[in-house]
Design a protein around this motif. Structure first.
Motif, PDB file in Angstrom:
ATOM      1  N   ASP A 154       2.541   3.017   3.124  1.00 30.38           N
ATOM      2  CA  ASP A 154       1.589   4.111   2.883  1.00 30.38           C
ATOM      3  C   ASP A 154       2.307   5.424   2.596  1.00 30.38           C
ATOM      4  O   ASP A 154       1.902   6.488   3.093  1.00 30.38           O
ATOM      5  CB  ASP A 154       0.592   4.283   4.033  1.00 30.38           C
ATOM      6  CG  ASP A 154      -0.525   5.266   3.699  1.00 30.38           C
ATOM      7  OD1 ASP A 154      -0.895   5.346   2.501  1.00 30.38           O
ATOM      8  OD2 ASP A 154      -1.013   5.957   4.611  1.00 30.38           O
ATOM      9  N   HIS A 173       0.846  -1.211   0.000  1.00 31.11           N
ATOM     10  CA  HIS A 173       0.000   0.000   0.000  1.00 31.11           C
ATOM     11  C   HIS A 173       0.875   1.253   0.000  1.00 31.11           C
ATOM     12  O   HIS A 173       1.539   1.545   0.988  1.00 31.11           O
ATOM     13  CB  HIS A 173      -0.913   0.005   1.238  1.00 31.11           C
ATOM     14  CG  HIS A 173      -1.865   1.164   1.308  1.00 31.11           C
ATOM     15  ND1 HIS A 173      -3.232   1.015   1.393  1.00 31.11           N
ATOM     16  CD2 HIS A 173      -1.659   2.504   1.287  1.00 31.11           C
ATOM     17  CE1 HIS A 173      -3.811   2.197   1.443  1.00 31.11           C
ATOM     18  NE2 HIS A 173      -2.875   3.130   1.377  1.00 31.11           N
ATOM     19  N   HIS A 194      -9.282   2.407   1.157  1.00 30.50           N
ATOM     20  CA  HIS A 194      -8.969   2.696   2.554  1.00 30.50           C
ATOM     21  C   HIS A 194     -10.185   2.378   3.416  1.00 30.50           C
ATOM     22  O   HIS A 194     -11.323   2.555   2.979  1.00 30.50           O
ATOM     23  CB  HIS A 194      -8.601   4.169   2.723  1.00 30.50           C
ATOM     24  CG  HIS A 194      -7.369   4.573   1.973  1.00 30.50           C
ATOM     25  ND1 HIS A 194      -7.394   4.929   0.646  1.00 30.50           N
ATOM     26  CD2 HIS A 194      -6.076   4.674   2.369  1.00 30.50           C
ATOM     27  CE1 HIS A 194      -6.161   5.239   0.255  1.00 30.50           C
ATOM     28  NE2 HIS A 194      -5.339   5.096   1.288  1.00 30.50           N
ATOM     29  N   HIS A 218       1.290   5.396  -2.269  1.00 29.43           N
ATOM     30  CA  HIS A 218       0.706   6.346  -3.227  1.00 29.43           C
ATOM     31  C   HIS A 218       1.811   6.982  -4.064  1.00 29.43           C
ATOM     32  O   HIS A 218       2.621   7.755  -3.534  1.00 29.43           O
ATOM     33  CB  HIS A 218      -0.053   7.446  -2.473  1.00 29.43           C
ATOM     34  CG  HIS A 218      -1.223   6.938  -1.682  1.00 29.43           C
ATOM     35  ND1 HIS A 218      -2.520   7.047  -2.123  1.00 29.43           N
ATOM     36  CD2 HIS A 218      -1.302   6.294  -0.486  1.00 29.43           C
ATOM     37  CE1 HIS A 218      -3.344   6.512  -1.237  1.00 29.43           C
ATOM     38  NE2 HIS A 218      -2.628   6.044  -0.222  1.00 29.43           N
ATOM     39  N   HIS A 268      -5.207   0.326   6.352  1.00 33.62           N
ATOM     40  CA  HIS A 268      -5.352   0.845   7.732  1.00 33.62           C
ATOM     41  C   HIS A 268      -6.176  -0.047   8.651  1.00 33.62           C
ATOM     42  O   HIS A 268      -5.622  -0.654   9.553  1.00 33.62           O
ATOM     43  CB  HIS A 268      -5.839   2.299   7.740  1.00 33.62           C
ATOM     44  CG  HIS A 268      -4.976   3.178   6.895  1.00 33.62           C
ATOM     45  ND1 HIS A 268      -3.668   3.447   7.222  1.00 33.62           N
ATOM     46  CD2 HIS A 268      -5.187   3.786   5.699  1.00 33.62           C
ATOM     47  CE1 HIS A 268      -3.129   4.199   6.289  1.00 33.62           C
ATOM     48  NE2 HIS A 268      -4.028   4.406   5.339  1.00 33.62           N
TER      49      HIS A 268
HETATM   50 ZN    ZN Z   1      -3.183   5.112   1.511  1.00 27.85          ZN
END
Ligand code: ZN
Ligand code: GUN
Length: 439
Positions: free
Chosen positions: A327, A80, A235, A82, A274
């Motif tokens: 993340d 995970h 998410h 971005h 998460h």
């Molecule tokens: Zn994220």
């Protein structure tokens, strides 16, 4: 380094996992060969074992990489992160929704520009390789060009990537919004171009329930139904304010997870980032579906989101698959070693423990299983793709000083995960070829 030749064999202190040490016990799960050899064919593992025996069977002139005395493990997997957030990391002083509005949604607008997306994708993938990460599940921006850029760069490097353009049609600046139809059409076009092309595959990526209308989640669900084996990433239950917003936006839903269930988005190969504030019912729903909860400890500490409850995930019936991820850019480090260190500290705050064997299992085979990619990556079994990381446990003066008092493999691995970072990565290989070597 792109295009360097494949090795026929790799020698080093080999460490890999055959199973989860918590479930199978360390004796069954952990494999360590002090002077080991990986024999490769066409970038895949053919056999693994003691170097002494296997070297004799190699043909004359075989190309052997000798990484002794370093540890050689399967490459790390980051489930995970971005891509458009490499310049959002370390943005000061906000909780999730404010952080998205103030920093992230401002920055992601730049990714309408294909050049910006290409430069960031190049940087990101090189940084992952420098950190020993060979596979990742990646969110791009809402712009299809951002996914084009990431997939192109991933293909050039030969990395195994799962990625998608985010679908988001509300609660963000107009420049970052698609519509249910546009998000659906753009996603389909990207799937046609990139899904299962070499080592690349597509993930249907509704950002989260806050930024998708019911109509858009329905469109995401329609895609999920059309492509039953495809990854989904989103998410879930990261922050209290986010949970309250979802409760207001979907008043008919008994909880946050039920919103995604309603649209057919909770299933195998669905990755939920998460999952901090889940109820027992929500954990049960994830467990029954075979979906994965992805813990992101550096992000959760940085944004003050909360502490992931690993024990509750394991005790849930059936247990929830768990992955461990950076993340980036809510997360603060590209290094999966630093991510494991943060997870150790998160669990310590609950008086729980994460052994180094559990941690390195999660970074490799555990994350491969969370992604449903076991059999392809994450271990040293025959036919698995030969992605690997070469780790130097004396990379810094402080580590070398500490290592002088280390007597067991357990202790060595614990030092590596607590003190290591990109400096500990001596080399990274993709499909048996060196893709990064520390200068
Ligand atoms: Zn994220
Ligand atoms: N929830 C929705 N989008 C994001 C994001 O970009 N980062 C994090 N940490 N949480 C999110």
């Amino acid at each position: 380094m792109i295009g360097s030749a494949r090795f026929d064999a790799i020698r080093g202190r080999l460490l890999w996992f055959e199973a989860d040490p918590v479930l199978a016990g360390e004796g069954e799960a952990v494999r360590y060969v002090e002077d080991g050899l990986l024999v490769l064919r066409d970038g895949r593992i053919e056999s693994v074992g003691e170097a002494g025996a296997l070297l004799k069977a190699l043909p004359a002139g075989a190309r052997i990489a000798d990484y002794r005395p370093y540890l050689v493990m399967p490459g790390f997997i980051d489930p995970h992160l971005h891509m458009p957030q490499t310049q959002v990391i370390a943005s000061y002083g906000a909780h999730l929704l404010e952080w998205l509005e103030k920093y992230t949604f401002v920055e992601e607008q730049r990714y309408a520009d294909a050049g910006v997306a290409a430069a960031a994708s190049r940087f990101l993938l090189d940084e992952l390789l420098r950190s020993g990460t060979t596979s990742a599940a990646v969110y791009c921006s809402v712009h299809p060009a951002s996914a084009e850029a990431l997939f192109s760069q991933g293909e050039a490097r030969g990395m195994r990537l799962v990625a998608g353009k985010v679908m988001m049609d509300r609660a963000a600046p107009a420049a970052l919004l698609d519509t249910p139809q546009k998000g659906y059409d753009e996603t389909k076009a990207l799937i046609a171009r990139w899904h299962e092309r070499g080592r690349l595959s597509y993930a249907i990526t509704p950002r989260f329930a806050v930024t998708s209308s019911e109509a858009q989640l329905e469109a995401a669900g329609a895609l999920a139904a059309e492509y039953p084996g495809m990854h989904i990433q989103t998410h879930l239950s990261e922050n209290q304010e986010e949970i309250e917003t979802v409760a207001r936006d979907f008043p008919w839903s008994e909880d946050y997870t039920a919103v995604y269930e309603r649209y057919g988005l909770v299933r195998k190969k669905a990755l939920f980032g998460h999952c901090i504030h889940l109820s027992p019912r929500e954990r049960q729903a994830l467990g029954e579906a075979g979906a994965a909860a992805i813990a992101c400890p550096t992000s959760n500490l940085f944004l003050g989101s909360g502490l992931f409850d690993l024990v509750a995930m394991r005790r849930s019936e059936p247990p929830v698959r768990v992955g461990l991820a950076t993340d980036i850019g809510g997360g603060t480090s590209y290094s999966m070693l630093q991510t494991a260190a943060a997870f150790y500290k998160v669990l310590a705050l609950k008086d729980e423990r994460l052994t180094p064997f559990e941690a390195f299992h999660m970074l490799t085979l555990g994350n491969a299983e969370a992604l449903g990619l076991e059999g392809r990556i994450g271990t040293f079994r025959p036919r698995v793709e030969a992605d690997l990381v070469v780790l130097d446990n004396r990379a810094t003066p402080a580590m070398a000083q500490r290592m002088e008092r280390v007597e067991t493999l357990f202790e060595e691995l614990f030092v590596l995960m607590m003190m290591g970072d990109d400096r500990s990565v001596a080399a990274t290989c993709l499909m048996g070829a060196e893709a990064y070597r520390r200068p």
